[in-house]
Design a protein around this motif. Sequence first.
Motif, PDB file in Angstrom:
ATOM      1  N   GLN A 100      14.777  -1.786  -1.071  1.00  0.00           N
ATOM      2  CA  GLN A 100      13.892  -1.430  -2.184  1.00  0.00           C
ATOM      3  C   GLN A 100      14.666  -1.408  -3.492  1.00  0.00           C
ATOM      4  O   GLN A 100      14.107  -1.681  -4.553  1.00  0.00           O
ATOM      5  CB  GLN A 100      13.229  -0.075  -1.910  1.00  0.00           C
ATOM      6  N   ASP A 101      15.948  -1.053  -3.419  1.00  0.00           N
ATOM      7  CA  ASP A 101      16.846  -1.243  -4.556  1.00  0.00           C
ATOM      8  C   ASP A 101      17.452  -2.636  -4.415  1.00  0.00           C
ATOM      9  O   ASP A 101      18.178  -2.908  -3.455  1.00  0.00           O
ATOM     10  CB  ASP A 101      17.957  -0.195  -4.542  1.00  0.00           C
ATOM     11  N   PRO A 102      17.153  -3.563  -5.328  1.00  0.00           N
ATOM     12  CA  PRO A 102      17.546  -4.967  -5.141  1.00  0.00           C
ATOM     13  C   PRO A 102      19.054  -5.165  -5.163  1.00  0.00           C
ATOM     14  O   PRO A 102      19.720  -4.813  -6.145  1.00  0.00           O
ATOM     15  CB  PRO A 102      16.876  -5.678  -6.326  1.00  0.00           C
ATOM     16  N   PRO A 103      19.637  -5.725  -4.110  1.00  0.00           N
ATOM     17  CA  PRO A 103      21.095  -5.936  -4.062  1.00  0.00           C
ATOM     18  C   PRO A 103      21.613  -6.815  -5.187  1.00  0.00           C
ATOM     19  O   PRO A 103      22.752  -6.655  -5.633  1.00  0.00           O
ATOM     20  CB  PRO A 103      21.306  -6.600  -2.696  1.00  0.00           C
ATOM     21  N   GLU A 104      20.792  -7.760  -5.658  1.00  0.00           N
ATOM     22  CA  GLU A 104      21.263  -8.677  -6.693  1.00  0.00           C
ATOM     23  C   GLU A 104      21.609  -7.955  -7.999  1.00  0.00           C
ATOM     24  O   GLU A 104      22.309  -8.507  -8.852  1.00  0.00           O
ATOM     25  CB  GLU A 104      20.222  -9.761  -6.968  1.00  0.00           C
ATOM     26  N   MET A 105      21.138  -6.714  -8.167  1.00  0.00           N
ATOM     27  CA  MET A 105      21.502  -5.936  -9.344  1.00  0.00           C
ATOM     28  C   MET A 105      22.992  -5.630  -9.376  1.00  0.00           C
ATOM     29  O   MET A 105      23.556  -5.325 -10.432  1.00  0.00           O
ATOM     30  CB  MET A 105      20.709  -4.629  -9.367  1.00  0.00           C
ATOM     31  N   LEU A 106      23.644  -5.700  -8.224  1.00  0.00           N
ATOM     32  CA  LEU A 106      25.071  -5.398  -8.160  1.00  0.00           C
ATOM     33  C   LEU A 106      25.886  -6.335  -9.050  1.00  0.00           C
ATOM     34  O   LEU A 106      26.917  -5.928  -9.598  1.00  0.00           O
ATOM     35  CB  LEU A 106      25.556  -5.487  -6.705  1.00  0.00           C
ATOM     36  N   VAL A 107      25.436  -7.560  -9.216  1.00  0.00           N
ATOM     37  CA  VAL A 107      26.152  -8.509 -10.079  1.00  0.00           C
ATOM     38  C   VAL A 107      26.202  -7.985 -11.509  1.00  0.00           C
ATOM     39  O   VAL A 107      27.257  -7.971 -12.152  1.00  0.00           O
ATOM     40  CB  VAL A 107      25.485  -9.895 -10.025  1.00  0.00           C
ATOM     41  N   GLU A 108      25.065  -7.530 -12.023  1.00  0.00           N
ATOM     42  CA  GLU A 108      25.008  -6.964 -13.376  1.00  0.00           C
ATOM     43  C   GLU A 108      25.797  -5.660 -13.451  1.00  0.00           C
ATOM     44  O   GLU A 108      26.480  -5.387 -14.445  1.00  0.00           O
ATOM     45  CB  GLU A 108      23.548  -6.724 -13.766  1.00  0.00           C
ATOM     46  N   ARG A 127       7.927   1.326 -10.345  1.00  0.00           N
ATOM     47  CA  ARG A 127       7.943   1.727  -8.937  1.00  0.00           C
ATOM     48  C   ARG A 127       6.731   1.134  -8.228  1.00  0.00           C
ATOM     49  O   ARG A 127       5.587   1.370  -8.648  1.00  0.00           O
ATOM     50  CB  ARG A 127       7.888   3.249  -8.797  1.00  0.00           C
ATOM     51  N   GLU A 128       6.985   0.384  -7.196  1.00  0.00           N
ATOM     52  CA  GLU A 128       5.892  -0.164  -6.403  1.00  0.00           C
ATOM     53  C   GLU A 128       5.518   0.852  -5.313  1.00  0.00           C
ATOM     54  O   GLU A 128       5.778   0.659  -4.134  1.00  0.00           O
ATOM     55  CB  GLU A 128       6.299  -1.507  -5.798  1.00  0.00           C
ATOM     56  N   PRO A 195      17.580  -0.578 -16.265  1.00  0.00           N
ATOM     57  CA  PRO A 195      16.259  -0.477 -15.623  1.00  0.00           C
ATOM     58  C   PRO A 195      16.026  -1.619 -14.634  1.00  0.00           C
ATOM     59  O   PRO A 195      16.542  -2.720 -14.807  1.00  0.00           O
ATOM     60  CB  PRO A 195      15.288  -0.569 -16.803  1.00  0.00           C
ATOM     61  N   TYR A 196      15.257  -1.331 -13.597  1.00  0.00           N
ATOM     62  CA  TYR A 196      14.915  -2.353 -12.605  1.00  0.00           C
ATOM     63  C   TYR A 196      13.615  -1.970 -11.920  1.00  0.00           C
ATOM     64  O   TYR A 196      13.087  -0.864 -12.102  1.00  0.00           O
ATOM     65  CB  TYR A 196      16.036  -2.529 -11.584  1.00  0.00           C
ATOM     66  N   THR A 197      13.094  -2.877 -11.129  1.00  0.00           N
ATOM     67  CA  THR A 197      11.867  -2.633 -10.373  1.00  0.00           C
ATOM     68  C   THR A 197      12.215  -2.196  -8.961  1.00  0.00           C
ATOM     69  O   THR A 197      12.923  -2.898  -8.238  1.00  0.00           O
ATOM     70  CB  THR A 197      10.998  -3.905 -10.315  1.00  0.00           C
ATOM     71  N   TRP A 198      11.727  -1.018  -8.601  1.00  0.00           N
ATOM     72  CA  TRP A 198      11.937  -0.487  -7.253  1.00  0.00           C
ATOM     73  C   TRP A 198      10.857  -1.085  -6.357  1.00  0.00           C
ATOM     74  O   TRP A 198       9.676  -0.781  -6.493  1.00  0.00           O
ATOM     75  CB  TRP A 198      11.846   1.030  -7.280  1.00  0.00           C
ATOM     76  N   LYS A 199      11.273  -1.939  -5.449  1.00  0.00           N
ATOM     77  CA  LYS A 199      10.330  -2.742  -4.692  1.00  0.00           C
ATOM     78  C   LYS A 199       9.686  -1.958  -3.553  1.00  0.00           C
ATOM     79  O   LYS A 199      10.260  -0.987  -3.044  1.00  0.00           O
ATOM     80  CB  LYS A 199      11.034  -3.981  -4.125  1.00  0.00           C
TER      81      LYS A 199
END
Length: 323
Positions: A100-108, A127-128, A195-199
């Motif tokens: 639900q926390d997107p792993p790809e955010m780790l790059v940023e 938040r979805e 900020p990000y979208t919690w899936k």
Amino acid sequence: MKKISIISPAYNEEDNVRACYEAVRTLFEGPLAGYEREHIFADNASADATADILREIAASDPHVKVILNSRNFGGSRSLYNALRYATGDAILVLLAVDLQDPPEMLVEFVRLWESGYEIVAGARAVREEGFLLRASRGIFYRLINLLSDIDLPVNVGEFQLIDRKVWEAVLQRDDHYPYVRGIIASVGFRRVIVPYTWKARTAGISKHNFSRLINEALNGIFAFTNAPLRLCTYLGLALAAFCLLYAFGATIAYFIRPDVAPPGVATLIVSLFFLSGVQLAFIGILGEYVTAIHSQVRRGPMVIERERINVADEPQQSARTAA
């Protein structure tokens, strides 16, 4: 080569642990290829095949460490215990295996950490999930910021990349029921919020039901503020003053207009039940603090581990335990 540690607690997540592992490995084979990977899974005594899957993964990949708890010690304690095993230059405090926390955010996160930020915190801007849960979380964050002397960023959980020096400061906190996001907020250091979208969860069932979220919220409030106890003191004094004023006014009314003054029975009943309810509420708040103190004083291990896989070193000890 710098090392990045990722902590992933799990409980009955047989449908998700392999996908989480593959997502992290893909990142370190692609945009994070210049960094060494350390992925630590902490299984909280799952009743399904989660532990067996983790054993298979660890057997084929030495970059994966697995800690299997002897029973379910709760998410916060299991996470904090796993955090002690991290050896990276930067540590992603929690990557939920349900993604639900997107792993790809780790790059940023890594890019911002390399630019000088010591804490890179993800904030769930979208938040979805249902309205009730979103509203409840918002109320909690605003309440704890109002009551405590720390700045707990709204919608920021444990999905944070912290520098090694922050990790060391966090582990100096000797708390039997650690509220990890609050501890990170309390230690300071230079922070940026992303900020990000919690899936929405795509597989399995969430273990964070409403009662567990309430328990986590109360733990955060009682761990970082004494405002509820102080509020009890103020309300107690205010009620005592109000009762004295009411008694004085009733006495004056009786001498001035005895025919219209209340006979007293109804007033006594209402006052008795009202004050009894207030007293019970205050005793409950006091009991929460006493329970927390009791747990700290009795000590005992935070988590009892049944098995460690690919773990060679002993975990970092807290300051009190080391002493």
